[in-house]
Design a protein around this motif. Structure first.
Motif, short mmCIF file in Angstrom:
data_model
loop_
_atom_site.label_atom_id
_atom_site.label_comp_id
_atom_site.label_asym_id
_atom_site.label_seq_id
_atom_site.Cartn_x
_atom_site.Cartn_y
_atom_site.Cartn_z
N ARG A 420 41.70 -13.25 2.29
CA ARG A 420 40.54 -13.74 1.56
C ARG A 420 40.11 -12.63 0.60
O ARG A 420 39.30 -11.78 0.95
CB ARG A 420 39.41 -14.00 2.55
N GLN A 422 38.48 -10.82 -2.63
CA GLN A 422 37.33 -10.95 -3.53
C GLN A 422 37.24 -9.72 -4.42
O GLN A 422 37.75 -8.66 -4.07
CB GLN A 422 36.03 -11.04 -2.72
N LEU A 423 36.55 -9.88 -5.55
CA LEU A 423 36.22 -8.73 -6.38
C LEU A 423 34.71 -8.54 -6.31
O LEU A 423 33.96 -9.50 -6.44
CB LEU A 423 36.65 -8.97 -7.84
N LEU A 424 34.30 -7.30 -6.09
CA LEU A 424 32.86 -7.03 -5.97
C LEU A 424 32.37 -6.16 -7.12
O LEU A 424 33.07 -5.22 -7.53
CB LEU A 424 32.57 -6.27 -4.67
N GLU A 430 27.79 -7.58 -5.46
CA GLU A 430 27.94 -9.04 -5.50
C GLU A 430 29.35 -9.47 -5.83
O GLU A 430 30.08 -8.77 -6.52
CB GLU A 430 26.98 -9.61 -6.54
N VAL A 431 29.69 -10.66 -5.31
CA VAL A 431 31.03 -11.19 -5.56
C VAL A 431 31.13 -11.64 -7.01
O VAL A 431 30.27 -12.39 -7.50
CB VAL A 431 31.32 -12.38 -4.62
N THR A 433 32.60 -13.90 -9.75
CA THR A 433 33.29 -15.19 -9.74
C THR A 433 33.95 -15.50 -11.08
O THR A 433 34.84 -16.34 -11.16
CB THR A 433 32.31 -16.33 -9.38
N GLU A 444 37.83 -10.15 2.82
CA GLU A 444 36.89 -10.58 3.84
C GLU A 444 37.63 -10.69 5.18
O GLU A 444 38.76 -11.17 5.22
CB GLU A 444 36.34 -11.95 3.45
N ARG A 473 26.99 -6.33 3.79
CA ARG A 473 28.17 -7.17 4.07
C ARG A 473 29.29 -6.32 4.64
O ARG A 473 29.48 -5.18 4.22
CB ARG A 473 28.68 -7.83 2.78
N VAL A 475 32.96 -6.03 4.56
CA VAL A 475 34.24 -6.44 3.98
C VAL A 475 35.17 -5.23 3.93
O VAL A 475 34.72 -4.09 3.85
CB VAL A 475 34.09 -7.03 2.54
N ARG A 484 40.66 -10.32 -12.42
CA ARG A 484 41.39 -11.58 -12.18
C ARG A 484 41.31 -12.37 -13.48
O ARG A 484 40.23 -12.46 -14.07
CB ARG A 484 40.70 -12.32 -11.04
N TYR A 490 45.81 -11.49 -10.51
CA TYR A 490 45.08 -10.22 -10.44
C TYR A 490 45.84 -9.12 -11.17
O TYR A 490 47.07 -9.14 -11.22
CB TYR A 490 44.89 -9.80 -8.97
#
Ligand code: AMP
Length: 632
Positions: A420, A422-424, A430-431, A433, A444, A473, A475, A484, A490
């Motif tokens: 899972r 993600q880019l923060l 924050e993620v 999007t 995650e 969080r 992660v 991305r 990516y």
């Protein structure tokens, strides 16, 4: 099937998905729970199940296809080639396991391997797996201090080693380094099993150092069954560098790793039983563990283990091996391809490469010109894959075994099943999007099977290092920047920490700094990674001397630089040697005294430094710039 559906299912129905993948290996006892996440961020895969890595890599194939090739060893260093069938491999691995057992090694004990690329290295790894012992392979390029640190952390009962390795025809004796490492280490291993290749005479410590050859002869055909291990029993530790001087022991489990590798051989590397896989890495690195030894064998493939340079006897050697052994899948690193790029391109077309379906490259960023050059040169798809020692198998790539996929130049691809990704946002956590936003690449939890369970004997460090960087969080941080694009591909943009990547090998700058700081003439030192056309990055050291008179003339400065580099060579190993040690009058720091490595890196690469607001004395950087250009 669309790859996207495959990936979605792995995340939405992990139990169903991984239960299916788990059928790719043999279990002595089935698992009752697919993944126990009751104590995040720790994940226990296939809880209650019992299996054995050696059984899955060797025994089960030896029973079905005893005469099929399993281990093909080629050394252009000593001019030998040898193929072991699965039955022969089983015989050798069992003999090695008997030897280890005779020395008291049992499940859970650590065995440290310091080995060149010889078949006995693979026998020893698999023999440990057979007994449920935990192996810890230390790359042969590391020297005595680096080795001593790892001995103290792993506390092995026994070491398996050899008289020497060989590189470019030059014999590299191992035993003196080992003896020195044991002298330095607080933990003293009880025994050492020495494989004598006849390359370098060595001294034996009575009652401690044992000769492999006679023990092997006596142990051949002594029966010894695999010890069935709980799925979450550690199978090995492998040290990797971080931001501190103390390397971390990445700890892997048994069942999760076996399933992850079996699944990756099928879905990512598209390998089939009876085919041949050729990974050009070294058993001292994670690629060697996953894709020289365990992965291909678990998949029932022959694995080609190569001791030698990509350019000896000439730059056609790899392709000759592909032709000779009908290699179907090949795995290497961009640096090695860049080395070949300097040679006659005629070598790329001299041999019959019709068996080869793809070349996989990993370990460092793959630049577009290199990807294009090799892809056009050999006429095969080039598949970049991005991962880390910690994960054990690819995080981002293209799963060509699931669905056809078009590589996109400059991108390793998309998140693999089970991850899972993600880019923060660096500041807010924050993620991100949207497309084309730069962020920290995180995963995650739970991490999929095969990833590190923890840091050896240091659960706290595991949580602190990898899972605590994002406020509010939990992660897993890869410490890599990425973006991305609109289509979900990516692009990796480099590390967010002080880890550097030299020729695909991860090096911690702190470890090198600590070594250089130990030189009596050095008051202060900073090591940074700077861009290099061949190796991606090289380490560059900046040292401030206690007494500037030591570098009063260019000849004195050069002699001192040589001394410092020699210290790094003999303590950490040539692999960690900086390209240069620049002697400077001061290092750039913040007002609170923190070293500004990024500013140094920018200066060394001839770039603008950017924001100077935190720097205590901006003239220090200017002086370094002048000192560097004067030295040139
Ligand atoms: P190691 O644990 O030694 O394999 O190093 C892992 C690190 O190498 C990653 O965190 C990345 O910084 C880098 N890396 C590995 N593979 C790739 C790749 N395909 N593209 C870009 N960087 C990579």
């Amino acid at each position: 099937m669309r790859y996207q559906d495959f990936h979605d299912r792995s995340l939405n129905d992990p139990d169903g998905f991984w239960t299916e993948q788990a059928r790719l290996i043999d279990w002595e006892h089935p698992f009752d729970e697919v993944c126990d996440v009751s104590r995040p961020p720790f994940a226990r895969w296939f809880v209650g199940g019992r299996t054995n890595l050696c059984h899955n890599a060797v025994d089960r194939h030896a029973a079905q296809r005893p005469d099929a090739p399993a281990l093909i060893w080629v050394s252009t260093e000593v001019g030998q080639e040898r193929t072991y069938s699965f039955a022969e491999l089983l015989r050798e691995v069992s003999a090695m396991a008997v030897i280890l057992q005779q020395q008291g090694v049992k499940a859970g004990d650590r065995v440290l391997l310091y080995m060149p690329m010889i078949p006995e290295a693979a026998f020893a790894m698999l023999a440990c797996a057979r007994l449920g012992a935990i192996h810890s392979v230390v790359f042969g390029g590391f020297a005595s201090h680096a080795l001593a640190n790892r001995i103290d952390d792993a506390q092995p009962l026994l070491i398996v080693s050899a008289d020497a390795g060989s590189r470019g025809g030059k014999v590299v004796p191992y035993k003196p380094l080992l003896d020195e490492a044991i002298r330095l280490a607080a933990h003293k291993p009880a025994r050492m099993v020495m494989v004598d290749r006849g390359l370098s005479a060595f001294e034996r410590v009575p009652d401690r150092d044992l000769d492999y050859a006679p023990m092997r002869a006596a142990a051949l055909d002594v029966p010894l069954d695999c010890v069935w291990m709980p799925s979450d029993a550690p199978s090995y530790t492998l040290y990797t560098s971080g931001t501190t001087g103390k390397p971390k022991g990445v700890q892997r489990d048994t069942g999760g790793y076996a399933v992850a590798l079996a699944a990756s051989m099928k879905h990512i590397f598209d390998g089939r039983p009876g085919e041949t896989f050729f990974s050009t890495s070294d058993i001292g690195w994670v690629v060697g563990h996953s894709y020289i030894v365990y992965g291909p064998l678990i998949a029932g493939m022959a694995t080609l283990m190569y001791e030698g340079l990509p350019t000896c006897p000439d730059a056609g050697i790899w392709w000759r091996l592909v032709e000779q052994y009908r290699v179907t899948g090949m795995f290497s690193a961009p640096t090695a391809v860049r080395v070949l790029k300097k040679q006659d391109p005629g070598f790329l077309t001299r041999y019959d490469l019709s068996s080869l379906r793809a070349l996989f490259l990993a370990g460092e960023p793959l630049d577009e010109p290199t990807a294009r050059w090799i892809s056009e040169g050999i006429g095969k798809p080039i598949v970049d894959n991005y991962w880390q020692t910690e994960t054990g198998w690819p995080i981002l790539t293209l799963a060509r075994g699931v669905a056809p996929a078009e590589p996109r130049l400059g991108s390793p691809g998309v998140p693999m099943y089970g991850y899972r990704v993600q880019l923060l946002d660096e500041q807010s956590g924050e993620v991100l999007t949207g497309a084309n936003q730069k962020g920290l690449l995180v995963i995650e939890g739970p991490l999929p099977p095969g990833c590190l369970q923890t840091v050896w004997r240091d659960d706290d460090r595991f949580v602190r290092t990898y899972w605590s960087g994002t406020p509010g969080r939990q992660v897993y941080s890869t410490f890599d920047w990425a973006v991305r694009d609109e289509d979900g591909y990516y692009f990796i943009l480099g590390r967010s920490d002080d880890v550097i990547n030299v020729a695909g090998h991860r090096l911690g700058t702190r470890e090198i700094e600590e070594c250089i700081a130990g030189h009596p003439a050095v008051a202060e030192v900073a090591v940074v990674g700077v861009a290099d056309a061949l190796k991606g990055q090289v380490a560059l050291a900046f040292a401030v001397l206690r007494d500037p008179a030591r570098a009063a003339t260019p000849a004195l400065a050069l002699a001192l630089e040589g001394e410092i580099l020699k210290k790094v060579d003999s303590e950490l190993g040539a692999v960690a040697r900086p390209s240069r040690v620049r002697l400077v009058t001061a290092l750039p720091k913040t007002r609170s005294g923190k070293l500004l490595r990024r500013a140094l890196q920018a200066v060394a690469e001839g770039r603008e430094v950017g924001d100077l607001s935190t720097i205590d004395d901006p003239s220090a950087l200017e002086r370094i710039r002048e000192e560097l250009s004067a030295a040139r």
